[in-house]
Each structure stands twice: as structure tokens, then as C-alpha cells.
Scaffold this active site. Structure first.
Site, short mmCIF file in Angstrom:
data_model
loop_
_atom_site.label_atom_id
_atom_site.label_comp_id
_atom_site.label_asym_id
_atom_site.label_seq_id
_atom_site.Cartn_x
_atom_site.Cartn_y
_atom_site.Cartn_z
N ASP A 265 -2.74 7.85 -9.44
CA ASP A 265 -3.07 6.57 -8.86
C ASP A 265 -4.52 6.65 -8.35
O ASP A 265 -5.12 7.72 -8.33
CB ASP A 265 -2.08 6.24 -7.72
CG ASP A 265 -2.01 4.75 -7.46
OD1 ASP A 265 -0.99 4.28 -6.94
OD2 ASP A 265 -2.98 4.04 -7.82
C1 GLC Z 1 -3.46 0.89 -6.86
C2 GLC Z 1 -1.95 0.91 -6.95
C3 GLC Z 1 -1.41 1.11 -8.35
C4 GLC Z 1 -2.36 0.46 -9.34
C5 GLC Z 1 -3.66 1.23 -9.29
C6 GLC Z 1 -4.71 0.68 -10.27
O1 GLC Z 1 -3.89 1.65 -5.77
O2 GLC Z 1 -1.27 1.84 -6.12
O3 GLC Z 1 -0.09 0.54 -8.38
O4 GLC Z 1 -1.80 0.51 -10.65
O5 GLC Z 1 -4.23 1.25 -7.99
O6 GLC Z 1 -5.11 -0.58 -9.87
#
Ligand code: GLC
Length: 718
Positions: A265
Site C-alpha cells: 500500500d
Molecule cells: C491508499 C489505500 C489503498 C489504495 C492505495 C492507492 O492509501 O489504503 O486502498 O489502493 O492507497 O491509492
């Protein structure tokens, strides 16, 4: 390209090119692109060369923009390796469907799959290759802001929806079906169980509970062929998921056989440092690559340290090679080497996106996702009634919810516009009544004035979209005080009050449920939400939604969920009410239980029977029940089957959902519904982590929700 050609390509890559394949950057780093920033952007000290060799892009969308980025990239990339375009298409691209928690309340797997297929179609024609969905984190704590991204509190229901979403996004032939995208199941694992419901907080649970309740939906997505997995921000048993070898290599890859790409993430690799398992970025890079993480999203631990770790023989180059090979293989599965622009097509974009057909599916799904929680003979409304539409959501089109990508409130039919289609606007009196969190005396007076003119008060209240979502945890999950005051003020008029609730989590409904004569839970219903709600309020559609997550009596109960354990001193089963598991100030039960939802008609259950009271692994039993529509209008009922294991090697839940069927019944019509219970459905993780069933007594329950059930016992014989 074939597998050998992919391997040959890997052989040609320098170590710098290989390392750069592992970084994912947001669009601002790429020539001629904009894009959304979804996390803390930090100084990254990147070289031009790294960007030219970067493996994937986060947050680009729009055929023109993506074609530009890809073209510029290929002009500079020595080996012509195309970029992967990844984005958060969670519940729609521009046609926005209800938030996944609402979709979970539809119990309609086909429509859920259809919504993902449409989202994929709109995303693919806009150039996206991979979506960061489905999010399948099991949730039991509505203080957490992201419960609306999940399909709820049950492992079985979440698993079925996980499969449906993966099928919808990916189809069956990613290589040739250019209108599909690769799915990325997230957040691996157990991100939905942070202590205190506070986002990013510690997750602490036994491996047994992790496997029993939290892992099934991720595995279901993998078994359905999901191509990508995203690791979670949280720790799992003391080790952050993004550096957790047991989770990624032992369970995900060795036990489940997943050979796809694992992406972190946003910033989660570097976050191994504040977590306290890495002293610096070099150690963070080392732990992540050893744990099996392929793509680092938006931090540079790999780019700045992997080459040196390999040169110092701290990390084997083979680990880097296997990560790069998985990324190249995914690009090849998507056909990007033959056609780096894949489905991106500006002209088709115009025709496909937000089409009437897509809107119709969004309207249908929104109507099926709303849950009628209370109705004291005030719904459905009549078209000759005078209505006062009051509340912050009366004319607010921002009913799309978190992660609504390119959805816009300008293209959303709000409740006011939708009601204008149902009744004479001269009979519709509008007043905001208050803002989301503040109100004035003038606003209140104006609202009372509007209400005095009406036969029925229609209150459109709830949480602003920014009161839930990522980093959107709330300790007090009641409606904001200003809205509670508005409701109380209007109640004095002693007119029927219908509440329509727009929210990103189950709320503590104190001050609402006692004053509402009817309450429709609409969650964030999406682009066609207003129309769907108006259809439901006037009975053009009969509500059929059932809660996929319990609604607590109060925040003090949390976590409160249906498949809980009985304890040694269960409150309900004991004569004395002294030394039992209870609160002295509130009930144990949630305000509305898992599986609950009303209809404009009524259903009766009868003739609940089993094909036999004994079953074996080779001889399953059949459960049957007759369901009759005993009301005046046609309706849909979700007939639910639960099972309880009376005595196990470890304590077993009071009941577990094992099957459901959504049936349509005309007034007076009866249908027989049958379920089969197989031995494998009775297996669970024993204290030694063996996954098996035990001979012994079980109870089967059938009913319209997890509370109002009829029971019958049976025995599993070995
Ligand atoms: C965010 C979220 C995740 C998302 C990622 C990319 O922090 O936790 O669910 O897919 O970043 O945007």
C-alpha cells in the site's frame, strides 16, 4: 510474448532497470500527466533514469493522458517495457455504484459482478490495466472509516462477493478481453480489525482467528484468479503485513499457490521504520523483498538500496529477478508487449462511459442495496401527499461515497431532482435545515416552516462523505449534533417522519430511530442513488436489502457481530440476570442484526425440514423450508441458512452463515427453498490449526435474518 521471451527479456535487463521495475509512482512524475494523489507525497530524490525505467503508474486515467504517458515512456525506455497503469476503481469509474458495504446488503452476487464488469469497461477504455479492488477486509468495528469499502462482517458472504468482483473485473481472458482489468485484492491481511477502530492501528489476533474469519475472502479472490494482492498497512501478529514473510511467502505463495504480483500500500515499505521493524530504508527494503513484496508504492527503499544489498550479498539477486519476472508476466498477461495501449480509446470513451445502460444497472443495484430498517405504516409514500424534504442531503448530490474516482455530483441525480419526477413540485417543500455538522436558528425555523406545509416530513440526513473513508475513523458514531437537533425540532410537529440515511458506516442511531416513523438506510448509493431512493420511497421498487454488517445499539457495544461466541455465562440462557455476560446500561444485542431488512410485504416461513437428521462426509443433508408472500405486493426475500456447531475443539460461533437464496414472490405465492449442507461446510480451524470437521451435533437455522430463525438439529457422523 511467450514465457521464454519474458525470461530472455529479464536476462537483458541491467540491475538498475530491474530495480526500477519494482517502484510505482503517481502520475505527476510522468511527462504530460495529472492524476490523483491518494497518500502523503514525500520528497523522493528520484533520477530521470529511474522514472524512465519505472514499472508502474498509480492514479492515471483517461485514454488521452494514459496514451501520452505510455508513448513518452516507451520512447525513453531502452528495452521498450510498457508501464502498468493501476488505479482505485473500487465501486465504479465514472458510473458510480453504491459503496461495497451497500452492495453487500444487496446479497445480489450477479449484480455485484455486473457492476465490476461495467467499472472495468469504463476503466479499460480509459487506459487502466489494474484496479486496486476488491477490498475484502472483514469488518466488525464501525468506528473504522473504511468499513464502507468492505462487504461486511461475514467471511462466507465476503468470499462470495470477492469472487463476484474478481470475475466482473477480470473476465476469463485478460489477454484478449480489452474491456477488462486485472483485479488486486486488498488489504492483505486483516486491515479491518484495527484496535479501537482507529485506521492504521495495531491488529492483534491469533493465527487461528485470522485463518477462521479474516483470511477466507482474500483466498476466495485468489482462487477466483485475482492477479494482484496489496499488502496492508497494519501489523499481523506483531509483524507489519508489508514485511511479513509468514503472510506473503508461507500462506499466500506456498500454501495458497499464488504466483502473481504483490504490491505494497502507499508508502507501506518505508513505514516498516516507524512500525519499528526496520532501522532505516535499507533494512526496510531488505525485509520487504525477503518477505516477498514485489512493487513498492510511492517510496524509494528499493530504488535507493536494493542494488547495494545485492552487491553486499545481503539479498540474493534471485529475489529481485523473481519479483521482476512476476511484473513482466502480468504485463504479458495483459497483452501490453503487443499493445501497450490495450483498451485505451478516446472515441469509445465517449460512447461507453456513463451510458444509459450503465446508469440503469447503477440504479437497480442502488435500489437493492438500500435497507428498510423501520416502517410504521408510513411507506410507501403516495404521490398526492405534500412532502417536506429537509436535511443536508436534501439537495446534495455528494452521495457517491469515498473512492468514487471520476464520479461527480454534477452527474448524480440527487434526492430533490428524483422526487420532482415523482410528485408535483408544488407539493414538495425543500429546506436544508442545517449543514452536516453545524446549524443556525434561521435554518431550523425555515425547516419548521417547510414541514408545517407538508403531510410527511422526509429527512435526508447522515455523514458527509469526508466523515468516513481512509483515515476517517470516528469515536462517536452518532449523527452530528446539529442534525439530531433538527430531527428533535421537527418531531415536535407530530407529523410522520421518514428518515433517509446517507452514511459510510453503521451509525449509533440514538436520537434518530426513536423519532423516525420509517428509516431507510441508503449508505452512499452512487450516481443513481437519488432515483433509486425515490423508487423505493414510492413503492415503485420494493426494498429487499439485508444488513451485511450489524448496526450497534451504541458505540459502547463495539465490536458487535452476529457470529460471536456464546461465552460461559450467556445472558439470554440464564435464569438469573446477575452474574452473566451483560452491560448494566445497554442491551447486548445490536439495534439491527446482520441479515436484517424489511420489505413492503411480509413473508412467512413454514415446513422447515431436513432430509435426514444424520449426515456423513459422503452423505450431505438437504434443508428445505417454504416461504410465502403473505402481503399485498410482490417482493424479494433473502432466505438465510445458518449453522451452529454445538461442541468443538475450540469454541464455535453461535451461528455461521452457510447459504442464502434471494427469491421473488408474488402476493400469496409460496416457494420451497432448499439448501444442501456438506461436511466441508462444517470444517474449522482447531487449536492445532488443523482444518477439519468433528462428528457431533449441529443446529441448522433458517430465517429472514440472523435473529428471527427457526432451528432444527442434525448430527454429523464419521
Ligand atoms: C491508499 C489505500 C489503498 C489504495 C492505495 C492507492 O492509501 O489504503 O486502498 O489502493 O492507497 O491509492
Amino acid at each position: 510474448m511467450n514465457d521464454q521471451q519474458i525470461k530472455d527479456l529479464l536476462e537483458q535487463m541491467t540491475i538498475e532497470e530491474k530495480v526500477a521495475q519494482l517502484i510505482q509512482l503517481a502520475t505527476p512524475f510522468f511527462k504530460g500527466a495529472a492524476g490523483q494523489i491518494t497518500g502523503p507525497l514525500e520528497e523522493m530524490a528520484l533520477t530521470e533514469e529511474t522514472v524512465q525505467n519505472c514499472g508502474s503508474v498509480l492514479g492515471a486515467s483517461g485514454a488521452k493522458e494514459i496514451i501520452n504517458i505510455q508513448k513518452e515512456h516507451l520512447a525513453e525506455n531502452r528495452l521498450g517495457i510498457p508501464l502498468l497503469m493501476m488505479a482505485d476503481i473500487i465501486h465504479g469509474f465514472k458510473t458510480i455504484f453504491p459503496v461495497p458495504l451497500a452492495i453487500g446488503c444487496s446479497w445480489d452476487l450477479e449484480l455485484a459482478e455486473k457492476s465490476a464488469e461495467i467499472a472495468a469497461k469504463e476503466a479499460a477504455v480509459s487506459g487502466i490495466h489494474v484496479t486496486f479492488a476488491p477490498m475484502v477486509d472483514l469488518v466488525r468495528d464501525p468506528r473504522w472509516g473504511r468499513v464502507n469499502e468492505s462487504t461486511g462482517e461475514d467471511p462466507y458472504l465476503n468470499s462470495l462477493f470477492a469472487r463476484a468482483f474478481v470475475r466482473g473485473f477480470q473476465g476469463t481472458d485478460l489477454q484478449n478481453e480489452k474491456n477488462r482489468v486485472a483485479a488486486c485484492v486488498k488489504h492483505f491481511a486483516a486491515y479491518g480489525a484495527p484496535e479501537g477502530g482507529r485506521d492504521y492501528n495495531t491488529v492483534n489476533m491469533s493465527e487461528r482467528q485470522l485463518r477462521e474469519s479474516y483470511l477466507p475472502a482474500y483466498k476466495a479472490a485468489i482462487d477466483e484468479g485475482c492477479e494482484v494482492v496489496m499488502t496492508a498497512f497494519n501489523t499481523v501478529d506483531g509483524v507489519p503485513a508489508t514485511g511479513n514473510k509468514d503472510l506473503m511467502r508461507s500462506i499466500l505463495r506456498e500454501e495458497w499457490g499464488f504466483d502473481g504480483v504483490v504490491i505494497s500500500d502507499w508508502g507501506a515499505v518505508k513505514e516498516l521504520i516507524p512500525h519499528g521493524v526496520a532501522a532505516d530504508e535499507a533494512e526496510a527494503a531488505q525485509k520487504a523483498i525477503l518477505a516477498g513484496l514485489d512493487i513498492e508504492m510511492m517510496t524509494t527503499c528499493y530504488v535507493h538500496h536494493l542494488k547495494q544489498l545485492i552487491e553486499q550479498e545481503i539479498v540474493e539477486e534471485a529475489l529481485l529477478d523473481e519479483a521482476v519476472l512476476r511484473i513482466l508476466t502480468l504485463k504479458n498477461k495483459l497483452g501490453l508487449f503487443e499493445n501497450p495501449y490495450r483498451g485505451a480509446d478516446e472515441q469509445q470513451e465517449e460512447e461507453i462511459i456513463l451510458s444509459e445502460e450503465h446508469r440503469q444497472v447503477a440504479r437497480d443495484l442502488a435500489a437493492k442495496s438500500c435497507v428498510l430498517l423501520k416502517n410504521e405504516a408510513v411507506l410507501p409514500l403516495k404521490t398526492n401527499q405534500k412532502l417536506a424534504l429537509i436535511g443536508p442531503f436534501a439537495q446534495n448530490g455528494d452521495i457517491l461515497g469515498p473512492w468514487s474516482w471520476l464520479g461527480s455530483k454534477e452527474e448524480t441525480i440527487n434526492l430533490h431532482h428524483a422526487l420532482n419526477q415523482k410528485i408535483d413540485p408544488a407539493n414538495l417543500f425543500i429546506s436544508q435545515g442545517c449543514d452536516f455538522e453545524m446549524g443556525t436558528e434561521e435554518q431550523l425555523e425555515e425547516a419548521v416552516g417547510a414541514a408545517r406545509k407538508a403531510d410527511v416530513i422526509l429527512l435526508a440526513v447522515g455523514e458527509h462523505t469526508h466523515m468516513s473513508g481512509e483515515a476517517g475513523s470516528r469515536a462517536d458514531i452518532r449523527l452530528p449534533q446539529a442534525q439530531l437537533e433538527l430531527i428533535a425540532k421537527l418531531k415536535i410537529l407530530q407529523k410522520p417522519i421518514v428518515v433517509v440515511l446517507f452514511n459510510g458506516r453503521p451509525l449509533d442511531l440514538h436520537g434518530v430511530i426513536d423519532k423516525a416513523d420509517a428509516l431507510l438506510e441508503a449508505w452512499f448509493p452512487g450516481t443513481e442513488g437519488g432515483v433509486a431512493i425515490a423508487d423505493l420511497l414510492f413503492g415503485d421498487v420494493n426494498p429487499s436489502g439485508k444488513l451485511a454488517m450489524s448496526i450497534p445499539y451504541s458505540v459502547g457495544q463495539i465490536p458487535v457481530y452476529y457470529n460471536c461466541f456464546n461465552t460461559g455465562r450467556p445472558k439470554d440462557a440464564s435464569e438469573s440476570q446477575d452474574f452473566v455476560s451483560k452491560y448494566i446500561d445497554i442491551p447486548n444485542d445490536p439495534l439491527f442484526p446482520f441479515g436484517f431488512g424489511l420489505s413492503y410485504t411480509t413473508f412467512s416461513y413454514s415446513e422447515f425440514s431436513l432430509s435426514s437428521e444424520f449426515m456423513t462426509a459422503s452423505q450431505p443433508i438437504t434443508v428445505s423450508v417454504k416461504v410465502k408472500n403473505t402481503g399485498e405486493v410482490a417482493g424479494e426475500e433473502v432466505v438465510q441458512l445458518y449453522v451452529r456447531d454445538i461442541s468443538g475443539d475450540v469454541v464455535r460461533p453461535l451461528m455461521e452463515l452457510k447459504g442464502f437464496q434471494k427469491i421473488s414472490l408474488q402476493p400469496g405465492e409460496t416457494k420451497e427453498v432448499t439448501f444442501t449442507i456438506k461436511e466441508e461446510q462444517l470444517r474449522y480451524y482447531h487449536s492445532n490449526l488443523e482444518f477439519a470437521s468433528d462428528a457431533g451435533r449441529f443446529v441448522a437455522y433458517v430465517g429472514p435474518n440472523s435473529k428471527d430463525v427457526t432451528e432444527i438439529s442434525f448430527e454429523l457422523q464419521k
